[in-house]
Design a protein around this motif. Structure first.
Motif, PDB file in Angstrom:
ATOM      1  N   THR A  39       0.817  -1.218   0.000  1.00  0.00           N
ATOM      2  CA  THR A  39       0.000   0.000   0.000  1.00  0.00           C
ATOM      3  C   THR A  39       0.846   1.261   0.000  1.00  0.00           C
ATOM      4  OG1 THR A  39      -1.751  -1.145   1.206  1.00  0.00           O
ATOM      5  CG2 THR A  39      -1.770   1.265   1.276  1.00  0.00           C
ATOM      6  N   LEU A  40       1.931   1.268   0.778  1.00  0.00           N
ATOM      7  CA  LEU A  40       2.712   2.484   0.982  1.00  0.00           C
ATOM      8  C   LEU A  40       3.745   2.754  -0.100  1.00  0.00           C
ATOM      9  CD1 LEU A  40       3.345   2.229   4.836  1.00  0.00           C
ATOM     10  CD2 LEU A  40       1.648   3.619   3.643  1.00  0.00           C
ATOM     11  N   PHE A  41       4.304   1.687  -0.676  1.00  0.00           N
ATOM     12  CA  PHE A  41       5.390   1.874  -1.639  1.00  0.00           C
ATOM     13  C   PHE A  41       5.028   1.447  -3.063  1.00  0.00           C
ATOM     14  CE2 PHE A  41       7.454   1.853   2.458  1.00  0.00           C
ATOM     15  CZ  PHE A  41       8.428   2.829   2.330  1.00  0.00           C
ATOM     16  N   TYR A  42       3.967   0.662  -3.208  1.00  0.00           N
ATOM     17  CA  TYR A  42       3.521   0.224  -4.534  1.00  0.00           C
ATOM     18  C   TYR A  42       2.002   0.382  -4.615  1.00  0.00           C
ATOM     19  CZ  TYR A  42       8.081  -2.036  -4.166  1.00  0.00           C
ATOM     20  OH  TYR A  42       9.416  -2.292  -3.967  1.00  0.00           O
ATOM     21  N   PRO A  43       1.487   1.615  -4.571  1.00  0.00           N
ATOM     22  CA  PRO A  43       0.050   1.826  -4.393  1.00  0.00           C
ATOM     23  C   PRO A  43      -0.804   1.646  -5.642  1.00  0.00           C
ATOM     24  CG  PRO A  43       1.158   3.924  -4.554  1.00  0.00           C
ATOM     25  CD  PRO A  43       2.233   2.887  -4.603  1.00  0.00           C
TER      26      PRO A  43
END
Length: 436
Positions: A39-43
């Motif tokens: 979620t945070l780095f590959y949204p």
């Protein structure tokens, strides 16, 4: 001035505490990859694609582990075990702390996953040389009849690392999702700096292993240990690498993949799964000690065969129990998986010490262990995620686990038949009642 011989208690602390810290660092990345990195780095894209991308970054660390094993193993066989153990701890600890400071994709765009990837590479490189050095600094202080017991000191670090990493995430898992994704996930990474200081203090007090000292005194140190290893013992490296697959295969299925599978497919809550995995470390830790004692009495290779056989047997029941959605059933599944790993872990350190000569042992043990870890640990969460997305069933995943474990069992049997190195003969000839 030469340091006095290291006491058994100091060896236990240096091997166990050091590996516990390094595996804590390593496993919190795996936990975060399954829970938040997608979620945070590959949204962008669907949740499955984000999870696969995050697990891909997790896998990259495994690709660097054999590289770290070869490079650090080279210098471990050239200049000594202790120096490399301090280096591996520093590499892993600093990179883990830095991950906790990273801005996310929303803040700096594509630079965020690139920095995450870079730090994961450094982390994997450091861990690549950790296990071999921690095992050898213990086993090379032991008598041949207590090699498995001393080798198990380092093996305790794996479940303890799982225990502490899950405790760290469990402490923040109850936060509201907004807080957890904003700052809660960072806390386990930032805490690693305190553990790094403890580990450095403990390891700085170690003395060099007696067996390596004898290699130096006899002027048997090789200029290119890795080249010598593959020239003299290529079959042993290949078979030992295959034999090393089941512990990470079973371990990362439970510790990493189940965090995703258990919530999406089996309906468990995230804190419940973390708690169950945490509880499974109790029989895992106890089992390592029992298996190590048995290995010193009946032979490390024989005990390792039993462990790989149980990995074959448990592939399907592991998923059958989790698929029930029952907490007691899942606890049984994870606890038995812990015992399966423990049987192999208790024997592995002593066995890998026996099958490689002292002058190339750091390189041999590290490369074999980390190659098996790359196959069993890096690929498993990715393959399992892809298989479930394709078939919507745990059956193909269980088949995958069973086939890899069966291949490792065959390699283990062949390795036992083909190895008869000086260390193995020394262990066989040593009196059983001899104590350090």
């Amino acid at each position: 001035m030469t340091r006095p011989p290291t006491s058994r208690r100091s060896l236990l602390l240096a091997s166990c505490v050091g590996t516990s810290i390094e595996w804590y660092d390593y496993y919190i990345f795996g936990t975060a990859a399954a829970l938040v990195f997608g979620t945070l780095f590959y949204p962008e894209g669907d949740p499955t694609a984000g999870t696969l991308a995050a697990l891909g970054t997790f896998a990259v660390g495994f690709i660097m582990r054999p590289v770290g094993a070869a490079v650090i193993g080279h210098f471990g066989d050239r200049i000594g075990r202790k120096t490399m153990l301090v280096l591996t701890l520093m590499l892993t600890g600093v990179s883990t702390f830095a991950i906790g400071l990273l801005p996310t994709y929303a803040a700096i765009g594509v630079t965020a996953p690139l920095l995450l990837l870079l730090l994961r590479l450094v982390q994997g490189f450091g861990v690549g040389g950790e296990w071999g050095g921690a095992v050898l600094v213990a086993t090379e202080h032991a008598t041949p009849r207590q090699r498995a017991l001393y080798g198990s000191f380092a093996q305790f670090g794996v479940p303890i690392g799982v225990l502490t990493s899950n405790l760290a995430f469990l402490a923040v898992a109850g936060l509201p999702d907004e807080d957890f994704l904003s700052w809660g996930w960072r806390i386990p990474f930032l805490l690693s700096i305190l553990l790094l200081v403890v580990g450095m203090i403990v390891r700085s007090k170690l003395s060099e292993s007696p067996e390596f000292q004898r290699v130096k005194e006899a002027k048997q140190v090789t200029k290119l240990p890795v080249a010598t290893l593959f020239r003299e013992r290529p079959k042993v490296v290949l078979l030992a690498s295959l034999a090393a697959i089941p512990p990470p295969l079973v371990g990362y299925t439970v510790m990493v993949y189940m965090l995703s599978y258990g919530t999406r497919a089996a309906g468990f809550e995230r804190p419940t799964l973390l708690t169950l995995i945490l509880l499974s470390t109790i029989p895992w830790i106890a089992g390592i000690y029992v298996a190590a004692r048995c290995a010193d009495r009946w032979g490390a290779g024989r005990i390792y065969v039993i462990g790989t056989a149980t990995a074959v047997i448990w592939a399907f029941p592991l998923f059958w129990l989790v698929d029930t959605g029952s907490v007691p059933a899942a606890l049984i599944a994870f606890a038995v998986a812990g015992v399966v790993q423990a049987i192999m872990a208790g024997a592995q350190g002593g066995w890998f010490t026996e099958i490689f000569d002292a002058r190339i042992r750091y390189s041999g043990a590290s490369i074999a262990y980390q190659t098996g870890g790359m196959i069993g640990g890096a690929l498993t969460p990715i393959v399992a995620t892809a298989l479930y997305a394709a078939y919507g069933s745990s059956t193909p995943i269980a088949v995958y686990l069973l086939l890899l474990s069966a291949a490792a069992l065959g390699a283990t049997l062949l390795l036992i038949r083909s190895t008869d190195g000086p260390a193995a003969r020394e262990a066989a000839a040593a009196p059983a009642e001899h104590k350090p």
